[in-house]
Motif scaffolding. Sequence first.
Motif, mmCIF file in Angstrom:
data_model
loop_
_atom_site.group_PDB
_atom_site.id
_atom_site.type_symbol
_atom_site.label_atom_id
_atom_site.label_comp_id
_atom_site.label_asym_id
_atom_site.label_seq_id
_atom_site.Cartn_x
_atom_site.Cartn_y
_atom_site.Cartn_z
ATOM 1 N N GLU A 266 0.832 -1.204 0.000
ATOM 2 C CA GLU A 266 0.000 0.000 0.000
ATOM 3 C C GLU A 266 0.872 1.261 0.000
ATOM 4 O O GLU A 266 0.565 2.232 -0.688
ATOM 5 C CB GLU A 266 -0.910 0.004 1.222
ATOM 6 N N LEU B 27 2.091 1.862 -3.456
ATOM 7 C CA LEU B 27 1.021 2.405 -4.299
ATOM 8 C C LEU B 27 0.836 3.902 -4.068
ATOM 9 O O LEU B 27 0.705 4.679 -5.022
ATOM 10 C CB LEU B 27 -0.303 1.682 -4.019
ATOM 11 N N VAL B 28 0.824 4.305 -2.807
ATOM 12 C CA VAL B 28 0.671 5.727 -2.480
ATOM 13 C C VAL B 28 1.828 6.523 -3.054
ATOM 14 O O VAL B 28 1.647 7.605 -3.625
ATOM 15 C CB VAL B 28 0.555 5.915 -0.953
ATOM 16 N N HIS B 29 3.029 5.985 -2.925
ATOM 17 C CA HIS B 29 4.220 6.661 -3.450
ATOM 18 C C HIS B 29 4.127 6.845 -4.967
ATOM 19 O O HIS B 29 4.384 7.937 -5.489
ATOM 20 C CB HIS B 29 5.469 5.862 -3.083
ATOM 21 N N GLU B 30 3.765 5.798 -5.665
ATOM 22 C CA GLU B 30 3.643 5.870 -7.130
ATOM 23 C C GLU B 30 2.571 6.863 -7.559
ATOM 24 O O GLU B 30 2.783 7.669 -8.473
ATOM 25 C CB GLU B 30 3.306 4.491 -7.701
ATOM 26 N N ARG B 31 1.432 6.837 -6.882
ATOM 27 C CA ARG B 31 0.344 7.746 -7.247
ATOM 28 C C ARG B 31 0.707 9.197 -6.948
ATOM 29 O O ARG B 31 0.369 10.100 -7.720
ATOM 30 C CB ARG B 31 -0.928 7.362 -6.504
ATOM 31 N N THR B 32 1.398 9.412 -5.851
ATOM 32 C CA THR B 32 1.824 10.771 -5.521
ATOM 33 C C THR B 32 2.800 11.287 -6.560
ATOM 34 O O THR B 32 2.678 12.419 -7.044
ATOM 35 C CB THR B 32 2.472 10.796 -4.126
ATOM 36 N N ARG B 33 3.774 10.483 -6.909
ATOM 37 C CA ARG B 33 4.763 10.892 -7.915
ATOM 38 C C ARG B 33 4.109 11.153 -9.267
ATOM 39 O O ARG B 33 4.420 12.149 -9.925
ATOM 40 C CB ARG B 33 5.848 9.813 -8.076
ATOM 41 N N SER B 34 3.192 10.282 -9.669
ATOM 42 C CA SER B 34 2.547 10.489 -10.971
ATOM 43 C C SER B 34 1.666 11.740 -10.942
ATOM 44 O O SER B 34 1.586 12.477 -11.925
ATOM 45 C CB SER B 34 1.737 9.271 -11.391
ATOM 46 N N GLY B 35 1.034 12.010 -9.805
ATOM 47 C CA GLY B 35 0.234 13.223 -9.674
ATOM 48 C C GLY B 35 1.090 14.474 -9.744
ATOM 49 O O GLY B 35 0.718 15.478 -10.369
#
Length: 80
Positions: A13, A16-24
């Motif tokens: 999890e 996932l948060v790290h990837e979504r933050t970076r992509s955002g």
Amino acid sequence: MIFQIFGALSEFERNLVHERTRSGLVAARDRGRIGGRATGDLDYMGGYKVIMEKIGVRGMQVTTQINVGRPLHAQPCPNR
């Protein structure tokens, strides 16, 4: 064994948060938005701070008048 499962799930999890933050952040940067705190003009603010302190305005009143936060107000003036 249950702790290992919980640990693996929480690590997944977190990734996932790290990837979504970076992509955002990348998507926002592509749209022209830059995150973070806005920088201020220290020379202008420092001079204004000196003038206000000379006429007797002190402390947080200066911060309110210049419209800056406490950390920036606490920095030494470059004009002194």
